[in-house]
Design a protein around this motif. Structure first.
Motif, PDB file in Angstrom:
ATOM      1  N   ALA A 105      31.691  45.723  94.894  1.00  0.00           N
ATOM      2  CA  ALA A 105      32.162  46.937  94.343  1.00  0.00           C
ATOM      3  C   ALA A 105      33.090  47.865  95.240  1.00  0.00           C
ATOM      4  N   GLN A 106      34.245  48.338  94.517  1.00  0.00           N
ATOM      5  CA  GLN A 106      35.036  48.893  95.361  1.00  0.00           C
ATOM      6  C   GLN A 106      34.256  50.079  96.044  1.00  0.00           C
ATOM      7  N   VAL A 107      34.810  50.387  97.494  1.00  0.00           N
ATOM      8  CA  VAL A 107      34.245  51.391  98.320  1.00  0.00           C
ATOM      9  C   VAL A 107      35.053  52.840  98.070  1.00  0.00           C
ATOM     10  N   ALA A 108      34.556  53.697  97.961  1.00  0.00           N
ATOM     11  CA  ALA A 108      35.302  54.978  97.503  1.00  0.00           C
ATOM     12  C   ALA A 108      35.970  55.390  98.875  1.00  0.00           C
ATOM     13  N   THR A 109      37.434  55.818  98.864  1.00  0.00           N
ATOM     14  CA  THR A 109      37.793  56.197  99.977  1.00  0.00           C
ATOM     15  C   THR A 109      38.502  57.408  99.738  1.00  0.00           C
ATOM     16  N   GLN A 110      39.260  57.872 101.071  1.00  0.00           N
ATOM     17  CA  GLN A 110      39.946  59.264 100.740  1.00  0.00           C
ATOM     18  C   GLN A 110      41.598  58.856 100.091  1.00  0.00           C
ATOM     19  N   GLY A 111      41.691  59.785  99.403  1.00  0.00           N
ATOM     20  CA  GLY A 111      43.117  59.737  98.607  1.00  0.00           C
ATOM     21  C   GLY A 111      44.054  60.040  99.819  1.00  0.00           C
ATOM     22  N   ASN A 112      45.321  59.405  99.710  1.00  0.00           N
ATOM     23  CA  ASN A 112      46.429  59.705 100.795  1.00  0.00           C
ATOM     24  C   ASN A 112      46.864  60.927 100.723  1.00  0.00           C
ATOM     25  N   GLN A 113      47.159  61.520 101.892  1.00  0.00           N
ATOM     26  CA  GLN A 113      47.627  63.016 102.160  1.00  0.00           C
ATOM     27  C   GLN A 113      49.004  62.848 101.744  1.00  0.00           C
ATOM     28  N   GLY A 114      49.769  61.967 101.198  1.00  0.00           N
ATOM     29  CA  GLY A 114      51.061  62.261 100.471  1.00  0.00           C
ATOM     30  C   GLY A 114      50.965  61.293  99.371  1.00  0.00           C
ATOM     31  N   ILE A 115      52.062  61.585  98.392  1.00  0.00           N
ATOM     32  CA  ILE A 115      52.191  61.021  97.241  1.00  0.00           C
ATOM     33  C   ILE A 115      52.767  59.674  97.232  1.00  0.00           C
ATOM     34  N   GLY A 116      53.610  59.415  98.431  1.00  0.00           N
ATOM     35  CA  GLY A 116      54.418  58.239  98.601  1.00  0.00           C
ATOM     36  C   GLY A 116      55.552  58.379  98.666  1.00  0.00           C
ATOM     37  N   ASP A 117      56.239  59.649  98.922  1.00  0.00           N
ATOM     38  CA  ASP A 117      57.644  59.892  98.826  1.00  0.00           C
ATOM     39  C   ASP A 117      58.232  59.645 100.250  1.00  0.00           C
ATOM     40  N   PRO A 118      59.179  58.568 100.531  1.00  0.00           N
ATOM     41  CA  PRO A 118      59.601  58.216 101.705  1.00  0.00           C
ATOM     42  C   PRO A 118      60.315  59.508 102.327  1.00  0.00           C
ATOM     43  N   TYR A 119      60.905  60.164 101.629  1.00  0.00           N
ATOM     44  CA  TYR A 119      61.658  61.551 102.324  1.00  0.00           C
ATOM     45  C   TYR A 119      60.666  62.509 102.791  1.00  0.00           C
ATOM     46  N   PHE A 120      59.591  62.908 102.136  1.00  0.00           N
ATOM     47  CA  PHE A 120      58.340  63.591 102.595  1.00  0.00           C
ATOM     48  C   PHE A 120      57.236  63.293 102.488  1.00  0.00           C
ATOM     49  N   PRO A 121      56.823  62.441 103.530  1.00  0.00           N
ATOM     50  CA  PRO A 121      55.565  61.639 103.479  1.00  0.00           C
ATOM     51  C   PRO A 121      54.239  62.326 102.950  1.00  0.00           C
ATOM     52  N   LEU A 122      54.285  63.671 103.547  1.00  0.00           N
ATOM     53  CA  LEU A 122      52.919  64.345 103.477  1.00  0.00           C
ATOM     54  C   LEU A 122      53.220  65.321 102.188  1.00  0.00           C
ATOM     55  N   MET A 123      54.091  65.362 101.362  1.00  0.00           N
ATOM     56  CA  MET A 123      54.211  66.183 100.141  1.00  0.00           C
ATOM     57  C   MET A 123      53.548  65.415  99.002  1.00  0.00           C
ATOM     58  N   GLY A 124      52.635  66.198  98.383  1.00  0.00           N
ATOM     59  CA  GLY A 124      51.810  65.763  96.925  1.00  0.00           C
ATOM     60  C   GLY A 124      50.708  64.887  97.802  1.00  0.00           C
ATOM     61  N   ASN A 125      50.023  64.488  97.053  1.00  0.00           N
ATOM     62  CA  ASN A 125      48.738  63.611  97.385  1.00  0.00           C
ATOM     63  C   ASN A 125      48.362  62.371  96.606  1.00  0.00           C
ATOM     64  N   GLY A 126      47.769  61.680  97.177  1.00  0.00           N
ATOM     65  CA  GLY A 126      47.381  60.363  96.234  1.00  0.00           C
ATOM     66  C   GLY A 126      45.992  60.366  95.740  1.00  0.00           C
ATOM     67  N   GLY A 127      45.761  59.525  94.947  1.00  0.00           N
ATOM     68  CA  GLY A 127      44.273  59.275  94.279  1.00  0.00           C
ATOM     69  C   GLY A 127      43.877  60.125  93.102  1.00  0.00           C
TER      70      GLY A 127
END
Ligand code: ARG
Ligand code: ZN
Length: 530
Positions: free
Chosen positions: A25-47
């Motif tokens: 079973a997949q282990v629940a993890t923390q969503g990323n602290q950025g949405i994945g924009d290379p220009y602004f790594p912390l902008m937005g959030n993942g998950g």
């Protein structure tokens, strides 16, 4: 739903079909602290993906304090043990997830929320955040978000800003709908997004409820609190137009907005139907040197009310707002298109020769910059030619007098025998002026460089001349229709242009967007002298 989420979902399905990954079973993890924009790594959030924000806020205008509850309805796109929101606002008294108190942790603009039990992928959940105090102060290349002045508060910022006043997935790839319930003391009023649903009188204060049925990126939420004058009009098919002006804005600075019905009518005919439920502008009593295309209600500085700016922000409603950015790298899809819209408005309202004059001026300016960036060209120039070139390439950056002073001479004639390269160093121009920019990848500090606007517009004009009017405007209309209320990358636009025209346009777009040298526009005899 973001396109990124779609891609991830496809990836998950594909790896499941291939039997990739562990069977445990997949282990629940923390969503990323950025949405994945290379220009602004912390902008937005993942998950997760936000569907709707409800922001209930009482604003003390005199003290610049807020007391607020933000309710965020979202869907998990992975199993989540914890997730982050962007937030630089005041202190938080409570965070609930699905009605249960959750653990919160704040650092560096990220609010990390840990619910009592993990959220499963695909689960809908509701986050409530209660907070009170002074809003955050953003920093960014352009505008900081929440901005408080005596007797006036407004929001103005790109690419960042929403995180200063509410907890958000503050990246344009995650659009959502909004309800804003904003309470302000009399006599202030609130102008915001979509439709004013109701105003309630609470005695000393009033509550304004604004709501939008269409999804919007966080940096595009308008909010203007001041003593406001309202002027209404009607656009095509009964489209409500409402303009707001801070009381002090003089009639002369309100006049350009009278042309909005006419402008919307024209742009409907070239871009396809206006995409939202209402339009208008709000003019703040501050010199911002700029305007921002906030959705359904553009925000203009009091010094940015010229007709071409009114047209520019309107055009963004199609390009930048309805068709939004998946990643900031593709900013030319916003600014190049809005700039081309200015030229189209010139063509429509003043004729083709005025439009061509505007295009020639931009081409000459960019060509001058191009020659400054060209080492070989510099080798052949003398310092006098260089000074002329700098004055052409950067009007207003440096005066002729200051340039001569920096070079230690009294007259330009004394510069004929000096090499250009050495003089360029002595002029000590601000470094960004000297860096060539590839507008398809201008870097996080280059989002609003002049070339993104001007060369972006020229790219579209060159495309129009190559395809002809029919195929060009059909390309624009197919693009606005296909990606209405969605997000795109440059590849999506190129694909529509290639599909519509049946031409291979890779070399064309590569030269205009990803190379620094300014391409010629042979159809109208424009080229850089080399
Ligand atoms: N999107 C805004 C526009 O309408 C950005 C303005 C940037 N202005 C500035 N002075 N940096 O173009
Ligand atoms: Zn713009």
């Amino acid at each position: 739903m973001t396109r990124q989420a779609v891609r991830w979902a496809m990836l998950v399905v594909a790896s499941w079909m291939l039997g990739v990954g562990s069977t445990a079973a997949q282990v629940a993890t923390q969503g990323n602290q950025g949405i994945g924009d290379p220009y602004f790594p912390l902008m937005g959030n993942g998950g997760y993906d936000v569907e709707h924000y409800t922001i209930e806020m009482t604003v003390d205008v005199a003290k610049n304090l807020v007391d607020a509850t933000a309710t965020i309805e979202a869907r998990a796109t992975q199993d989540l043990a914890a997730f982050a929101l962007d937030f630089t606002g005041p202190s938080i008294s409570r965070v609930d997830v699905d009605g249960k108190a959750a653990k919160q942790d704040r650092s560096g603009g990220e609010l990390t929320v840990t619910p009592t039990s993990p959220l499963g992928r695909g689960a809908d959940f509701t986050v409530l955040v209660a907070y009170a105090g002074p809003p955050g102060r953003g920093e960014g290349p352009f505008g900081g978000g929440w901005t408080a002045e005596p007797d006036e508060i407004f929001v103005f910022g790109e690419p960042a800003g929403p995180e200063t006043w509410y907890p958000a997935n503050a990246h344009p790839a995650d659009k959502a709908t909004y309800t804003l319930r904003i309470t302000v003391p009399k006599p202030y009023e609130v102008a915001s997004i979509g439709t004013l649903q109701r105003t309630t009188d609470n005695g000393d204060s009033r509550t304004f409820v604004w709501e939008t049925r269409d999804p919007v990126a966080g940096y595009l939420i308008p909010l203007h609190i001041a003593e406001l004058d309202e002027a209404t009009a009607e656009g095509p098919a009964g489209l409500p137009i409402r303009n707001y002006f801070a009381r002090a804005i003089p009639a002369t600075d309100r006049a350009s907005f009278d042309r909005l019905p006419e402008m919307i009518d024209y742009f409907d005919s070239v871009f396809g139907p206006y995409p939202f439920e209402a339009y208008g502008a709000t003019v703040v009593d501050q010199a911002l040197g700029a305007a921002l295309e906030t959705q359904t209600l553009s925000t203009h500085g009091r010094d940015a009310t010229a007709e071409f700016i009114v047209a520019h922000e309107l055009v963004h409603q199609w390009f930048g707002n309805s068709v939004g950015l998946e990643r900031w790298q593709d900013i030319w899809l916003n600014e190049g298109f809005a700039t081309y819209g200015e030229w189209l408005w010139t063509e429509h309202s003043r004729g083709v020769s005025d439009r061509d004059e505007q295009i020639r001026r931009w081409y000459a300016l960019l060509a001058a910059r191009d020659r400054l960036h060209d080492r070989a060209a510099l080798e052949e120039m003398n310092a006098r030619e260089l000074v002329d070139l700098v004055l052409d390439a950067f009007p207003g950056l440096i005066s002729e007098e200051d340039a001569l002073k920096a070079l230690g001479v009294r007259a330009k004639a004394e510069l004929e025998d000096r090499p250009a390269a050495e003089a360029l160093e002595q002029l000590d121009l601000p470094p960004p002026a000297l860096q060539p920019v590839t507008i398809g990848d201008p870097g996080p500090d280059g989002l609003f460089r002049g070339a993104v606007y001007g060369r972006g517009g020229l790219t579209l004009h060159a495309l129009r001349l190559r395809l002809g009017d029919d195929l060009f405007f059909q390309t624009l209309r197919t693009y606005t229709e296909r990606y209405r209320h969605s997000t795109v990358t440059t590849e999506d636009f190129i694909a529509v242009a290639e599909q519509t025209s049946g031409q291979d346009l890779d070399a064309f777009f590569d030269a205009w967007l990803y190379q620094t040298a300014l391409p010629p526009i042979p159809e109208v005899g424009l080229e850089v002298e080399r």
